[in-house]
Structure formats: C-alpha cells, structure tokens
Design a protein around this motif. Structure first.
Motif, mmCIF file in Angstrom:
data_model
loop_
_atom_site.group_PDB
_atom_site.id
_atom_site.type_symbol
_atom_site.label_atom_id
_atom_site.label_comp_id
_atom_site.label_asym_id
_atom_site.label_seq_id
_atom_site.Cartn_x
_atom_site.Cartn_y
_atom_site.Cartn_z
ATOM 1 N N ASP A 70 1.086 -1.434 -0.314
ATOM 2 C CA ASP A 70 0.093 0.042 0.082
ATOM 3 C C ASP A 70 0.567 1.027 -0.115
ATOM 4 N N ASP A 71 1.715 1.649 -0.449
ATOM 5 C CA ASP A 71 3.085 2.302 -0.312
ATOM 6 C C ASP A 71 2.455 2.751 -2.151
ATOM 7 N N GLY A 72 1.778 2.693 -2.798
ATOM 8 C CA GLY A 72 1.792 3.497 -4.207
ATOM 9 C C GLY A 72 0.132 4.176 -4.145
ATOM 10 N N PRO A 73 -0.429 4.574 -5.197
ATOM 11 C CA PRO A 73 -1.518 5.015 -5.166
ATOM 12 C C PRO A 73 -2.446 4.669 -4.726
ATOM 13 N N ASP A 74 -2.889 3.261 -5.148
ATOM 14 C CA ASP A 74 -3.711 2.428 -5.311
ATOM 15 C C ASP A 74 -3.002 0.828 -4.379
ATOM 16 N N PRO A 75 -3.543 0.090 -3.464
ATOM 17 C CA PRO A 75 -3.520 -1.280 -3.357
ATOM 18 C C PRO A 75 -3.493 -1.929 -4.345
ATOM 19 N N ASP A 76 -2.006 -2.969 -3.832
ATOM 20 C CA ASP A 76 -1.825 -3.337 -4.672
ATOM 21 C C ASP A 76 -0.917 -5.220 -4.169
ATOM 22 N N ILE A 77 -1.606 -6.243 -5.211
ATOM 23 C CA ILE A 77 -0.930 -7.374 -5.337
ATOM 24 C C ILE A 77 0.297 -7.675 -5.974
ATOM 25 N N VAL A 78 1.382 -8.852 -5.285
ATOM 26 C CA VAL A 78 2.884 -8.911 -6.536
ATOM 27 C C VAL A 78 1.873 -10.278 -6.967
ATOM 28 N N LEU A 79 2.190 -10.139 -8.808
ATOM 29 C CA LEU A 79 1.736 -12.008 -9.384
ATOM 30 C C LEU A 79 3.480 -11.644 -10.102
ATOM 31 N N THR A 80 3.667 -13.101 -10.343
ATOM 32 C CA THR A 80 5.442 -13.338 -11.549
ATOM 33 C C THR A 80 4.464 -14.030 -12.214
ATOM 34 N N GLU A 81 5.202 -14.108 -13.170
ATOM 35 C CA GLU A 81 4.612 -14.816 -14.802
ATOM 36 C C GLU A 81 5.624 -15.944 -15.067
ATOM 37 N N ARG A 82 5.538 -17.117 -14.953
ATOM 38 C CA ARG A 82 6.570 -18.414 -14.731
ATOM 39 C C ARG A 82 7.565 -18.313 -15.855
ATOM 40 N N ALA A 83 8.745 -18.493 -15.963
ATOM 41 C CA ALA A 83 9.090 -18.443 -17.377
ATOM 42 C C ALA A 83 8.935 -19.657 -17.774
ATOM 43 N N ALA A 84 8.594 -19.049 -19.133
ATOM 44 C CA ALA A 84 7.865 -19.782 -20.571
ATOM 45 C C ALA A 84 8.048 -21.342 -21.255
ATOM 46 N N ASP A 85 9.839 -21.611 -20.621
ATOM 47 C CA ASP A 85 10.524 -23.285 -20.770
ATOM 48 C C ASP A 85 10.270 -24.019 -19.073
ATOM 49 N N GLN A 90 2.537 -19.261 -16.950
ATOM 50 C CA GLN A 90 0.853 -18.303 -16.113
ATOM 51 C C GLN A 90 1.648 -18.215 -15.258
ATOM 52 N N ALA A 91 0.937 -17.010 -14.768
ATOM 53 C CA ALA A 91 0.731 -16.295 -13.685
ATOM 54 C C ALA A 91 0.728 -16.497 -13.161
ATOM 55 N N ALA A 92 1.311 -16.414 -11.673
ATOM 56 C CA ALA A 92 1.129 -16.597 -10.135
ATOM 57 C C ALA A 92 1.972 -15.891 -8.703
ATOM 58 N N PHE A 93 0.986 -16.764 -7.574
ATOM 59 C CA PHE A 93 2.079 -16.133 -6.513
ATOM 60 C C PHE A 93 3.564 -16.097 -6.436
ATOM 61 N N PRO A 94 4.277 -15.970 -5.726
ATOM 62 C CA PRO A 94 5.672 -16.452 -5.352
ATOM 63 C C PRO A 94 4.920 -16.927 -4.548
ATOM 64 N N GLY A 95 5.985 -17.846 -4.330
ATOM 65 C CA GLY A 95 6.349 -19.065 -3.336
ATOM 66 C C GLY A 95 6.704 -20.755 -3.688
ATOM 67 N N GLY A 96 6.801 -21.667 -3.363
ATOM 68 C CA GLY A 96 6.884 -23.019 -3.708
ATOM 69 C C GLY A 96 6.615 -23.791 -2.772
ATOM 70 N N GLY A 97 7.992 -24.917 -3.166
ATOM 71 C CA GLY A 97 7.602 -26.542 -2.101
ATOM 72 C C GLY A 97 8.315 -26.205 -0.593
ATOM 73 N N VAL A 98 8.441 -26.567 1.159
ATOM 74 C CA VAL A 98 8.807 -26.343 1.748
ATOM 75 C C VAL A 98 9.607 -27.680 1.592
ATOM 76 N N ASP A 99 11.180 -27.107 2.592
ATOM 77 C CA ASP A 99 12.308 -27.756 2.194
ATOM 78 C C ASP A 99 12.176 -27.933 3.647
ATOM 79 N N ASP A 100 13.592 -28.933 4.094
ATOM 80 C CA ASP A 100 14.004 -29.632 5.159
ATOM 81 C C ASP A 100 13.858 -28.541 6.103
ATOM 82 N N ALA A 101 14.588 -27.841 6.186
ATOM 83 C CA ALA A 101 15.518 -26.405 6.690
ATOM 84 C C ALA A 101 14.122 -25.489 7.168
ATOM 85 N N ASP A 102 13.527 -25.854 5.998
ATOM 86 C CA ASP A 102 12.351 -24.638 6.455
ATOM 87 C C ASP A 102 11.369 -24.687 7.885
#
Length: 230
Positions: free
Chosen positions: A50-65, A72-84
C-alpha cells in the motif's frame, strides 16, 4: 496457529479480509480441495502493498520453458524444504523464503498475517497453503532467476476488481474457471481461483459478467496484448 502470523498487525484496509480468513474452514474452499494422499506441501504468498497510489498485490509470470505451469501468472512461493521446519511455521517460512528467491523481497519487511486452507493443484500434486501478508517495508523487486520467472508485476487491486477485466475461460478438456486480464497477464487456473475467493472474502468483488466465456487457448495466445483479448 503459527507464531509467525500477526493478524493484529494488518492495516485497516486489510482487516476485513484477515478477519474473514480466520472464519474459513477447509469445508469452505470453493474449489480444488486438498488431496487425501501425501501431496508435497508448498506455500504461496499473497503480498499486499500500500505504498503506491492504490493498494496492490504481487504476481509473477513463470518462465516459458518450465516443465509445469510454464508462462502462467502465479503468486511467489514454492515447496517446503526440510530447513523450513514443519507445520504452519514451516509453510510460512517456505513462502517467505521462496518470495525472496523469486522476486528479491526481503522477508524482514513482510508481515505474515494469516493463511487460507491448503488447496491442491492436481497437475503437480502440491498441497498449497496461501499465506496473506502485508508488505510493511516495500523495496525494489524484480526477476531474480530468468530461468524460473519471466516477469514480476505489482497489480493494483482496483484493476483486479474492474468488471471489464474479468471473464470465464473454458477449454476443450472441460476446464472452466475465472480469469483476469491485467498488466499484460492472463490470470487463470489456481491463481485466478484464489484471487476470486479472496476478493469475495474481503467484500471487494464488483459484479461482473459471468456469462462472458472465452476460449482459454485463444485468450492464452493473446495474453500479452492486455485488454485486446476482449
């Protein structure tokens, strides 16, 4: 409840959503329930700023290969590792770690607020927990690894709620679900389903033409044309 979650730290404009998430149970999931088997756990971060003129959300576009969900458009994130770690703490930690690895956002500036029940992605078998977070200390972000991510986009919520940017996509294989066209992205599938659910929970949804059904293949081919897919 995870010790890492701080629902009381939600800014005023996010409190309604956080409160609504706290009342949700797995039985309330409107689509894609968690598998009964041993799907690998993962987490995605719905990073609200909410630091800009309007509240927003972050999306990513996954690499084509990539082997799965390429482009595809996605939220940042991924699988749980043992260290997590394990449990909800491990899921939140994994989501923040993956967010830093994908878009360069420092976890120290992100406040995890709450979660939604885990959802399954049938193609990959992941059981994905959405972590809602407030970007309390924003910083420049971008693509960290082009092999995984093609673009990082901050999408204003007013664009996601704009009825003119919402429609339904369908495919010959029988898939049908909500979609958005924003900032040159075609948002559909899991990501669109979660966004649609969150907008409903927050009370932000503006009625849109659900009878506007478009072919997924055509919309996908023209996704970088932005609003020209209408």
């Amino acid at each position: 409840m995870s010790a890492l979650l701080r629902p009381e730290a939600a800014p005023e404009w996010l409190r309604g959503l956080v409160d609504a998430c706290g009342r949700v149970s797995p039985d309330d999931v409107p689509f894609r329930r968690r598998p009964s088997g041993n799907g690998r756990e993962a987490a995605v971060v719905l990073l609200f700023g909410d630091d800009g003129p309007d509240p927003d959300i972050v999306l990513t576009e996954r690499a084509a290969d990539l082997r799965s969900h390429a482009g595809q458009a996605a939220f940042p994130g991924g699988g749980v590792d043992d260290a997590d770690g394990t449990g909800l703490d491990g899921l939140v930690t994994a989501g923040l770690r993956e967010t830093e690895e994908e878009i360069g956002a420092d976890p120290a500036g992100i406040v995890p607020l709450t979660t939604l029940p885990p959802l399954t992605i049938p193609v990959s078998g992941f059981a994905v927990t959405p972590v809602l977070a407030h970007w309390a200390t924003p910083m420049p972000i971008g693509v960290v690894d082009p092999g995984e991510t093609a673009a990082v986009v901050r999408v204003p919520l007013r664009e996601l709620t704009d009825p003119a940017r919402r429609f339904t996509v369908t495919s010959p294989g029988g898939y049908q679900g909500p979609a958005f066209t924003v900032r040159g992205l075609l948002v559909w599938g899991f990501t669109a389903g979660v966004l649609s659910w969150v907008l409903d929970l927050a009370g932000w949804t503006i009625p849109w033409e659900r009878s506007d059904v478009r072919d997924l293949g055509e919309a996908w081919a023209r996704r970088h044309e932005g609003e020209a897919i209408r």
